[in-house]
Motif scaffolding. Sequence first.
Motif, mmCIF file in Angstrom:
data_model
loop_
_atom_site.group_PDB
_atom_site.id
_atom_site.type_symbol
_atom_site.label_atom_id
_atom_site.label_comp_id
_atom_site.label_asym_id
_atom_site.label_seq_id
_atom_site.Cartn_x
_atom_site.Cartn_y
_atom_site.Cartn_z
ATOM 1 N N LEU A 120 -4.945 -0.621 5.208
ATOM 2 C CA LEU A 120 -5.268 -0.528 3.783
ATOM 3 C C LEU A 120 -5.666 -1.899 3.245
ATOM 4 O O LEU A 120 -5.025 -2.904 3.551
ATOM 5 N N PRO A 121 -6.723 -1.951 2.438
ATOM 6 C CA PRO A 121 -7.070 -3.229 1.791
ATOM 7 C C PRO A 121 -5.954 -3.639 0.819
ATOM 8 O O PRO A 121 -5.216 -2.794 0.309
ATOM 9 N N ASP A 122 -5.846 -4.942 0.565
ATOM 10 C CA ASP A 122 -4.823 -5.448 -0.362
ATOM 11 C C ASP A 122 -5.019 -4.872 -1.756
ATOM 12 O O ASP A 122 -6.144 -4.716 -2.229
ATOM 13 N N ASN A 123 -3.896 -4.589 -2.399
ATOM 14 C CA ASN A 123 -3.848 -4.174 -3.807
ATOM 15 C C ASN A 123 -4.644 -2.922 -4.148
ATOM 16 O O ASN A 123 -5.095 -2.763 -5.270
ATOM 17 N N THR A 124 -4.821 -2.030 -3.182
ATOM 18 C CA THR A 124 -5.451 -0.751 -3.507
ATOM 19 C C THR A 124 -4.427 0.110 -4.230
ATOM 20 O O THR A 124 -3.214 -0.087 -4.094
ATOM 21 N N ALA B 13 0.993 2.254 -4.831
ATOM 22 C CA ALA B 13 1.819 3.459 -4.986
ATOM 23 C C ALA B 13 2.859 3.528 -3.872
ATOM 24 O O ALA B 13 4.024 3.876 -4.122
ATOM 25 N N LEU B 14 2.458 3.204 -2.656
ATOM 26 C CA LEU B 14 3.388 3.182 -1.525
ATOM 27 C C LEU B 14 4.496 2.167 -1.760
ATOM 28 O O LEU B 14 5.682 2.451 -1.540
ATOM 29 N N TYR B 15 4.132 1.005 -2.274
ATOM 30 C CA TYR B 15 5.113 -0.037 -2.584
ATOM 31 C C TYR B 15 6.104 0.449 -3.636
ATOM 32 O O TYR B 15 7.321 0.282 -3.484
#
Length: 66
Positions: A14-18, A23-25
Amino acid sequence: MTVKQTIHQWVENLPDNTPELLALYERARLNRGLMEAMQSVERGDVLTADEIRARFDSQCQAERSA
């Protein structure tokens, strides 16, 4: 491949800050908080509603007196 390895691989792709990564975080952070809260309850680190109310009332009274 283990579950942990699979998750690491997904995150790496995944690209950063998508929005998906953010949402996962947030879900992981919420899950961690819930697990910590459940462990706290299991240890008996809980207060009754009356104890909370008494602490709150005491705190409010102290603030009004100051």
